[in-house]
Enzyme design. Sequence first.
Site, PDB file in Angstrom:
ATOM      1  N   GLU A 341      15.644  46.991  54.925  1.00  0.00           N
ATOM      2  CA  GLU A 341      14.911  48.257  54.969  1.00  0.00           C
ATOM      3  C   GLU A 341      13.803  48.367  53.921  1.00  0.00           C
ATOM      4  O   GLU A 341      13.667  49.396  53.258  1.00  0.00           O
ATOM      5  CB  GLU A 341      15.888  49.441  54.806  1.00  0.00           C
ATOM      6  CG  GLU A 341      16.896  49.495  55.922  1.00  0.00           C
ATOM      7  CD  GLU A 341      17.950  50.586  55.727  1.00  0.00           C
ATOM      8  OE1 GLU A 341      18.274  51.240  56.721  1.00  0.00           O
ATOM      9  OE2 GLU A 341      18.436  50.776  54.600  1.00  0.00           O
TER      10      GLU A 341
HETATM   11  C1  NGO Z   1      22.306  50.357  56.347  1.00  0.00           C
HETATM   12  C2  NGO Z   1      21.476  50.446  55.088  1.00  0.00           C
HETATM   13  C3  NGO Z   1      22.278  51.018  53.926  1.00  0.00           C
HETATM   14  C4  NGO Z   1      23.045  52.254  54.353  1.00  0.00           C
HETATM   15  C5  NGO Z   1      23.943  51.906  55.517  1.00  0.00           C
HETATM   16  C6  NGO Z   1      24.732  53.113  55.998  1.00  0.00           C
HETATM   17  C7  NGO Z   1      22.043  48.310  55.471  1.00  0.00           C
HETATM   18  C8  NGO Z   1      22.160  46.848  55.358  1.00  0.00           C
HETATM   19  N1  NGO Z   1      21.144  49.053  54.857  1.00  0.00           N
HETATM   20  O1  NGO Z   1      22.894  49.044  56.206  1.00  0.00           O
HETATM   21  O2  NGO Z   1      21.395  51.322  52.875  1.00  0.00           O
HETATM   22  O3  NGO Z   1      23.844  52.704  53.280  1.00  0.00           O
HETATM   23  O4  NGO Z   1      23.207  51.383  56.589  1.00  0.00           O
HETATM   24  O5  NGO Z   1      25.556  52.835  57.084  1.00  0.00           O
END
Ligand code: NGO
Length: 535
Positions: A341
């Site tokens: 992200e």
């Molecule tokens: C995503 C995000 C995290 C969140 C999570 C919540 C990943 C790899 N990045 O997973 O920052 O906490 O979802 O479910």
Amino acid sequence: MRLPGTLPRLFGSLLLVAAAGIAGIGAGAAPADLTPTVPPLGQVVPAPASVQAGGAPYTLTPSTRIRVDGHSPEARRIGTYLAGLLRPSTGYALPVTDDHLPGGIQLRLRPSEQGLGDEGYRLQSSRGSVTLTARRPAGLFRAVQTLRQLLPASVEKDTRQKGPWKIAGGTITDTPRYGYRGAMLDVSRHFFTVGQVKRYIDQLALYKINKLHLHLSDDQGWRIAIDSLPRLATYGGSTQVGGGPGGYYTKKDYKEILGYAASRYLEVVPEIDMPGHTNAALASYAELNCSGIAPPLYTGTDVGFSSLCVPKAVTYDFVDDVVRELAALTPGRYLHIGGDEAHSTSHADYVAFMDKAQAAVGKYGKTVVGWHQLTGASPVAGAVAQYWGLDDTSDAEKAQVAKAAQNGTKLILSPADRVYLDMKYTKDTPLGLDWAGLVEVDRSYDWDPGAYLPGVPASVVAGVEAPLWSETISTSDHIEFMAFPRVLGVAELGWSPASTHDWEQYRVRLAAQGPRMAALGIDYYRSPKVPWPTG
Ligand code: NGO
């Protein structure tokens, strides 16, 4: 027998008594609920690779000894750990000896038993003895977990219970399907103390999980002391989601976690998430920001808004300091650099950054792990990508992961709509998120890591991992309610041969773990899909 989990307690136990009567067990005997049930030999989670039941059971008595190989301090330590587990509930002395006499519980290391690999073991139970044989100490430790589960669930209690303490007769020969069977705990969104982490380690060890991935940094908190950048922990670790006090691990704390995990044969995989998910670091050191201005600490739950400043040289001093100190602290082979992200980083910057971050990990002798977005950059040779997509992740994204896998990038599978332990079980689950959907117990178990992603050779799958993100999770009760019982399914996917995979049989074995989890004080989710015993 299967009973819907929603049956009222009394009605359920009446049914059990009635069933025992029909089977002829109850007639004329003591009431069924006073004698602990002896689990059949194969009633273990994860399912063992091979079970040959037969012969008389072994019975623990007040004079039982635990006999270990005299030349191995590790075997002795595991014997002492086993005695520590069994003494409170049995009330027996269970001395640990190396007197080389037959009988009792025997723990044997046999390095020549190649077929047992690094974690495999054989358990032989008969009237005269129970013998655990392994090639390595880790195998003996896994064998002890099987032994526990072959005793009545009340053995897990910490006060004296009524026996008899029998272990069904026969032989189990068991080796894992995958070498990587992980659980992740997000200690950044909410901080968890050393004691809380140890408690989770003990619970994971019972199900033969062998990696603990600690998500040590994110926007909301930096949780590990770095001597060359002290404000990361003292300031960046000073809050958490919702604005609580947060916290961080001193190096001594972190070593205590490492040592405890190692004593349960879990390898710790530390993660510093970069270049996004870095607000806590950016708030601690203004020079890490392209603007030169530090943002405030963040206590919300948005993602994707922060980025290290890719063009600045000081960014790579930071990366080097952090990776160097963390690598020096961590005996395990992996260092996870996140990479998910990075929505506030351009693609070109992301690729350039991940190249440099991976090089730092290599420089300090560790293996790179990154979330699967790493496959959109240039994974170094030997890198491991952790897949966290969904069934409906785009074909293009899946193909990018598959292409990297074909080029040798290993994969850890953590599909969010299967094994994210922070997803709600149902719409009524009071904790958790639902962005990846609702994940009931059958959904987290009923998939095959070896055939999950199209175009991925089974040989590059290193294993599975169940992440527990902590936006909504702030206590051990929360951890346990969300992890249990789903993490058992992930443990089984990681350990058991694909040939044992069967939801209908699994749910019965899982149900038998209910009283064991309860005896351990785990307030697990009573999924109506599982025929929990009600007696
Ligand atoms: C995503 C995000 C995290 C969140 C999570 C919540 C990943 C790899 N990045 O997973 O920052 O906490 O979802 O479910």
